[in-house]
Design a protein around this motif. Structure first.
Motif, PDB file in Angstrom:
ATOM      1  N   PRO A 105       0.810  -1.233   0.000  1.00  0.00           N
ATOM      2  CA  PRO A 105       0.000   0.000   0.000  1.00  0.00           C
ATOM      3  C   PRO A 105       0.836   1.273   0.000  1.00  0.00           C
ATOM      4  O   PRO A 105       0.459   2.267  -0.636  1.00  0.00           O
ATOM      5  N   GLU A 106       1.968   1.251   0.683  1.00  0.00           N
ATOM      6  CA  GLU A 106       2.799   2.457   0.724  1.00  0.00           C
ATOM      7  C   GLU A 106       3.365   2.828  -0.648  1.00  0.00           C
ATOM      8  O   GLU A 106       3.707   3.991  -0.894  1.00  0.00           O
TER       9      GLU A 106
ATOM     10  N   VAL B  29       0.806   5.075  -2.098  1.00  0.00           N
ATOM     11  CA  VAL B  29       0.911   6.401  -1.480  1.00  0.00           C
ATOM     12  C   VAL B  29       2.022   7.214  -2.144  1.00  0.00           C
ATOM     13  O   VAL B  29       1.876   8.407  -2.409  1.00  0.00           O
ATOM     14  N   ALA B  30       3.134   6.552  -2.437  1.00  0.00           N
ATOM     15  CA  ALA B  30       4.293   7.251  -2.994  1.00  0.00           C
ATOM     16  C   ALA B  30       4.107   7.649  -4.448  1.00  0.00           C
ATOM     17  O   ALA B  30       4.786   8.558  -4.943  1.00  0.00           O
TER      18      ALA B  30
ATOM     19  N   THR C 206      -5.818  -1.970   0.735  1.00  0.00           N
ATOM     20  CA  THR C 206      -5.607  -0.518   0.679  1.00  0.00           C
ATOM     21  C   THR C 206      -6.609   0.260   1.532  1.00  0.00           C
ATOM     22  O   THR C 206      -6.650   1.493   1.465  1.00  0.00           O
TER      23      THR C 206
ATOM     24  N   ILE D  88      -4.924   3.070   3.759  1.00  0.00           N
ATOM     25  CA  ILE D  88      -4.503   4.313   3.096  1.00  0.00           C
ATOM     26  C   ILE D  88      -5.716   5.069   2.564  1.00  0.00           C
ATOM     27  O   ILE D  88      -5.719   6.304   2.533  1.00  0.00           O
ATOM     28  N   TRP D  89      -6.754   4.322   2.141  1.00  0.00           N
ATOM     29  CA  TRP D  89      -7.999   4.979   1.722  1.00  0.00           C
ATOM     30  C   TRP D  89      -8.607   5.745   2.898  1.00  0.00           C
ATOM     31  O   TRP D  89      -9.017   6.899   2.755  1.00  0.00           O
TER      32      TRP D  89
ATOM     33  N   HIS E  21      -7.299   7.125   5.389  1.00  0.00           N
ATOM     34  CA  HIS E  21      -6.534   8.330   5.725  1.00  0.00           C
ATOM     35  C   HIS E  21      -6.411   9.299   4.546  1.00  0.00           C
ATOM     36  O   HIS E  21      -5.629  10.249   4.594  1.00  0.00           O
TER      37      HIS E  21
ATOM     38  N   LYS F 180      -5.243   8.895   1.538  1.00  0.00           N
ATOM     39  CA  LYS F 180      -3.984   8.862   0.787  1.00  0.00           C
ATOM     40  C   LYS F 180      -4.141   8.294  -0.621  1.00  0.00           C
ATOM     41  O   LYS F 180      -3.151   8.181  -1.349  1.00  0.00           O
ATOM     42  N   THR F 181      -5.364   7.923  -0.994  1.00  0.00           N
ATOM     43  CA  THR F 181      -5.616   7.504  -2.374  1.00  0.00           C
ATOM     44  C   THR F 181      -6.292   8.601  -3.193  1.00  0.00           C
ATOM     45  O   THR F 181      -6.470   8.455  -4.404  1.00  0.00           O
TER      46      THR F 181
ATOM     47  N   LYS G 144      -5.104  10.312  -6.872  1.00  0.00           N
ATOM     48  CA  LYS G 144      -4.156   9.502  -7.634  1.00  0.00           C
ATOM     49  C   LYS G 144      -4.723   9.369  -9.041  1.00  0.00           C
ATOM     50  O   LYS G 144      -5.930   9.151  -9.229  1.00  0.00           O
TER      51      LYS G 144
ATOM     52  N   TRP H   7     -11.725   5.146  -4.046  1.00  0.00           N
ATOM     53  CA  TRP H   7     -10.452   5.753  -3.653  1.00  0.00           C
ATOM     54  C   TRP H   7     -10.501   7.282  -3.735  1.00  0.00           C
ATOM     55  O   TRP H   7      -9.707   7.963  -3.098  1.00  0.00           O
TER      56      TRP H   7
END
Length: 207
Positions: free
Chosen positions: A70-71, A74-75, A101, A104-105, A107, A109-110, A113, A142
């Motif tokens: 998942p990170e 994010v990157a 995911t 990250i969703w 928070h 963070k998707t 994208k 997302w």
């Protein structure tokens, strides 16, 4: 303007979607992106893979490709997914990764994208469009920006004219049935389009 970071995330049992990922990587690099190919974690036991020559050959060819986490999403600024069709849906291996995911969703963070997708099946009406649309449903959750190829370049017609994403048919021997040069050109174009739009988003520009 800072470079776009493009992650290409694929699942392939015998190599077709790995090839699509490599062609997309060409397009990303030609557009100036920082490109990394990732594979999703395999669920098929090694004992089964070892008994299938095509699967074994692909596993060996892709042994050094990192498994996506998942990170890595994010990157990235942009992500192109490539998955075989399974009854008009994404492969279970890809679905398992997408299901990881949630953190990250949650928070945010998707969000924003830039994403797109490619697929394969054993015949021209084997569920390619449904598979890509199914994957895009996750992308809407997302909060991602879906960038489909549409009909933005003549090369797409020669590759079958799928407006949702590059798709390819393969035979029982895992050989591409379609015009391979056209499929390659379509994948390259799709990646260039994704990187271009991601650049607009990343750098605050309008196309």
């Amino acid at each position: 303007m800072s470079k776009v970071k493009l992650a290409i995330v694929y699942y392939s049992s015998t190599g077709t979607n790995y090839q699509l990922a490599q062609w997309a990587a060409e397009g990303g690099r030609e557009t100036g992106a920082d490109v990394q190919i990732y594979k999703v974690e395999e669920l098929i036991p090694d004992s089964v893979i070892g008994q299938n020559p095509a699967m074994k050959a692909h596993a060996e060819a892709a042994k050094d490709v990192p498994v996506v986490k998942p990170e890595d999403i994010v990157a990235a600024d942009a992500i192109i997914f490539s998955t075989p069709t399974r009854f008009g849906n994404v492969a279970s291996q890809m679905k398992q990764f997408l299901d990881t995911t949630g953190g990250i969703w949650f928070h945010g963070k998707t969000v924003n994208k830039v994403v797109s997708a490619m697929t394969s099946a054993q015949n021209n009406h084997g569920g390619q469009e449904a598979t890509i649309l199914s994957l895009y449903t996750t992308m809407y959750h997302w909060g991602a920006i879906v960038v489909a190829p549409g009909y933005t370049d003549p090369v797409l017609y020669a590759a079958g004219g799928n407006p949702y994403g590059t798709s390819v048919s393969v035979d029982q021997n895992n050989k591409i049935r379609d015009d391979e040069a056209a499929i390659r050109a379509a994948a390259v174009h799709q990646a260039k389009r994704v990187v271009t739009v991601a650049g607009w988003v990343k750098n605050g520009l309008q196309g």
